[in-house]
Write an enzyme that holds these catalytic residues in place. Sequence first.
Site, short mmCIF file in Angstrom:
data_model
loop_
_atom_site.label_atom_id
_atom_site.label_comp_id
_atom_site.label_asym_id
_atom_site.label_seq_id
_atom_site.Cartn_x
_atom_site.Cartn_y
_atom_site.Cartn_z
N CYS B 235 -123.66 -42.40 -6.23
CA CYS B 235 -123.54 -41.25 -7.32
C CYS B 235 -123.80 -42.31 -8.64
O CYS B 235 -124.72 -42.87 -8.70
CB CYS B 235 -122.31 -40.54 -7.33
SG CYS B 235 -120.80 -41.60 -7.25
N ARG B 240 -117.87 -40.06 -6.49
CA ARG B 240 -118.17 -38.93 -6.10
C ARG B 240 -118.86 -39.09 -4.82
O ARG B 240 -118.46 -38.23 -3.60
CB ARG B 240 -119.09 -38.35 -7.02
CG ARG B 240 -118.79 -37.36 -7.85
CD ARG B 240 -120.11 -36.60 -8.83
NE ARG B 240 -120.50 -37.90 -9.56
CZ ARG B 240 -121.68 -37.53 -10.52
NH1 ARG B 240 -121.65 -36.32 -10.68
NH2 ARG B 240 -122.06 -38.67 -11.05
#
Lengths: 131, 306
Positions: B235, B240
């Site tokens: 990410c 994430r």
Amino acid sequence: MAPNPADTLQADPAQTLASVRAELAKVRASVARIERDLGLLEATQRGAGGTGRERPDRYLQVLVDVYDRGGRHGLDPDGFAAVGERHGYDRRGLGGFFTGGRAPLRRDHERILLTPYGEQLVDLYLQRLAP
Amino acid sequence: MSVGGPLIDGDWLQARLGDPDLVILEIDERPLIYRVGHIPGAHCLDWRTELQDPVTRDLPDADAMAGLCARVGITAASTVVLYGDKSNWYACFGFWLLRHYGIADLRLLDGGRQAWLAEGRPLSVDEPEVPAGRETVLPRAGTGVRAMLADVQAAIGGAVQLLDVRTAAEYRGEVLTEPGYPQEGAQRPGHIPTAINVPWDVAVDQDGRVLPEARLRERLREHGVDLNRPAITYCRIGERSAHTWFVLSELLGLRARNYDGSWTEWGSMVGMPVAVGNGERPAAAADPADAGVGTGGAGAVDPPSN
């Protein structure tokens, strides 16, 4: 004088598009940074007893709850109404969180989310809890 | 997703509160939210200062991790439960880091803080103490869950899938980062060539809970993920993508690694290949929810900060 993007596009479309995208991305990042800095300056001014409007604790606690209970996707309207009620706000009185140029909350696809300014207010409230 | 393995729910955890072999760790984007109230017995880990090396951009070294394990009392017999704010992004990073360092029995609270709060479960403002004399673990890195730059370079166009779990707008190169995260911008927008866009929240419901397994597999396939091939997730800074790594590796059993250097490394280095636009995303996976800055996740919402 900057070249006309349309002319360049005909010469090398892929490179021109990438270049324009990169430029746009940088402008957006700058806007985000300026928004954040402005929020901090305004918040600091309020903290120093400046002319900015003082936010009551319950107002800030609503924002903290939106952050905490909303996760990444925010709260739905009923969840937001419940948060407001928990802090003494009537459902009809919650519209003020979304109005004005520095609104702390925004609606997106029926979800209620913090704006960058709202996140600054949450940070200010949480800083009071620091040891 | 069924609970009881690496993914646990509030009932599971609440029934075990007070168990001396249970170590509960809260990891938040905003660590001060812990002081508003936390799960009784939970320790707060600060991802900025404790889950990264304080000087070099890198993970904490083994000595720092040993100190961390001693601080919170992780022994060989411990079951470690992680949870946090913002739908468990940072909790997943912590899970991945502890897995990288060989901690065996790890669990994630499905939905994190928001689920615990929504269910009206007990909270505390007291900070727990670790009993003295505990023989805590000495972590050792190297369990094969971390991807470095060279691993990603080798994966371009190869057998290992590259999964970009950022928003569609970040993937396409329309934004460098998102509102609220100006410090996470790279020098160039776009994505790693041959990576496909699988926004992290494809795997969760609106409330941050992981989808039931059948639906989870279906959504991942819809977004072009081959559930039989190894994968590397990335990410902006690796948190994430730790969530997606957790889903793929811990729940679905894929051989997955997380590239924690992520776009802030790749997109800032000189001479790296960069792709822009819709790239390799399969046409069949097109989803109207991906048209904007949003994530294209389960809820078809476009939150400003994901």
